[in-house]
Design an enzyme around this catalytic site. Sequence first.
Site, PDB file in Angstrom:
ATOM      1  N   GLU A 161      -4.765  -2.354   0.119  1.00  0.00           N
ATOM      2  CA  GLU A 161      -3.846  -2.674  -1.329  1.00  0.00           C
ATOM      3  C   GLU A 161      -4.202  -2.458  -3.022  1.00  0.00           C
ATOM      4  O   GLU A 161      -4.920  -1.681  -2.816  1.00  0.00           O
ATOM      5  CB  GLU A 161      -5.017  -4.563  -1.299  1.00  0.00           C
TER       6      GLU A 161
ATOM      7  N   ASP B 110       6.524  -4.921   0.370  1.00  0.00           N
ATOM      8  CA  ASP B 110       5.510  -4.471  -0.696  1.00  0.00           C
ATOM      9  C   ASP B 110       5.311  -3.293   0.221  1.00  0.00           C
ATOM     10  O   ASP B 110       5.285  -3.066   1.370  1.00  0.00           O
ATOM     11  CB  ASP B 110       4.480  -5.663  -1.242  1.00  0.00           C
TER      12      ASP B 110
ATOM     13  N   HIS C  52      -0.150  -1.876   0.913  1.00  0.00           N
ATOM     14  CA  HIS C  52       0.160  -3.259   0.215  1.00  0.00           C
ATOM     15  C   HIS C  52       0.391  -3.083  -1.003  1.00  0.00           C
ATOM     16  O   HIS C  52      -0.930  -2.070  -1.398  1.00  0.00           O
ATOM     17  CB  HIS C  52      -0.566  -4.324   0.431  1.00  0.00           C
TER      18      HIS C  52
ATOM     19  N   HIS D 157       3.804  -2.657   4.109  1.00  0.00           N
ATOM     20  CA  HIS D 157       3.574  -3.964   4.934  1.00  0.00           C
ATOM     21  C   HIS D 157       5.560  -4.076   4.719  1.00  0.00           C
ATOM     22  O   HIS D 157       5.627  -4.478   5.884  1.00  0.00           O
ATOM     23  CB  HIS D 157       3.117  -4.778   3.526  1.00  0.00           C
TER      24      HIS D 157
END
Length: 200
Positions: free
Chosen positions: A126, A172, A44, A162
């Site tokens: 992330e 993303d 992500h 994602h």
Amino acid sequence: MPTASTEPNTQPWQGGWHTGAKALSSPHCGPRPEGALIDLIVVHSISLPPGEYGGRAVHDLFVGRLDWDAHPYFQGIRGLQVSAHFFITRKGALWQFVDCDQRAWHAGRSSYRGRMECNDDSVGIELEGLEGLHFEPAQYTALAQLCKDLALRYPIAHVAGHEHIAPGRKADPGAGFDWPRLQGLLGWAPERFPATTLSP
């Protein structure tokens, strides 16, 4: 979370916690379904406020302490309860928020490799960044090492963004993410990545 120790730890895992990450436990998680096969890594991107780097807002969001009144953008996400297992800063620092044996809340409505609800059997990572824009060399280095370490503990067979597990809903990490670079750093077969991300 890992316990503090004065002895050097050369092992990458203590249970589901990575020993090389700074640990900050999130309440936004839960048990995985019984028998879940943790074989997917989901990449992500996030920055809060969007495009601003280096602050603590992402950390605060994941642990449920974000001050919703601190920035106008936060009003649009007020009350959001999300988490990821890991967060990699622009400088390559690695943070962990959820035990990898647990289910983090990062994927939302999703499906991939013929299975629904990717939160059940994936690890969410992330990257500090804005979807569509570039990421830093230190982030690729940290991400590749983390993927290798995850594959030591779990039967990782797939890496996706994602955008690939929730197409049309999420975008993303976006066009700025260099998938061939990640594949090259990992040395994993192309079949482990989304077909649209790699050059023929």
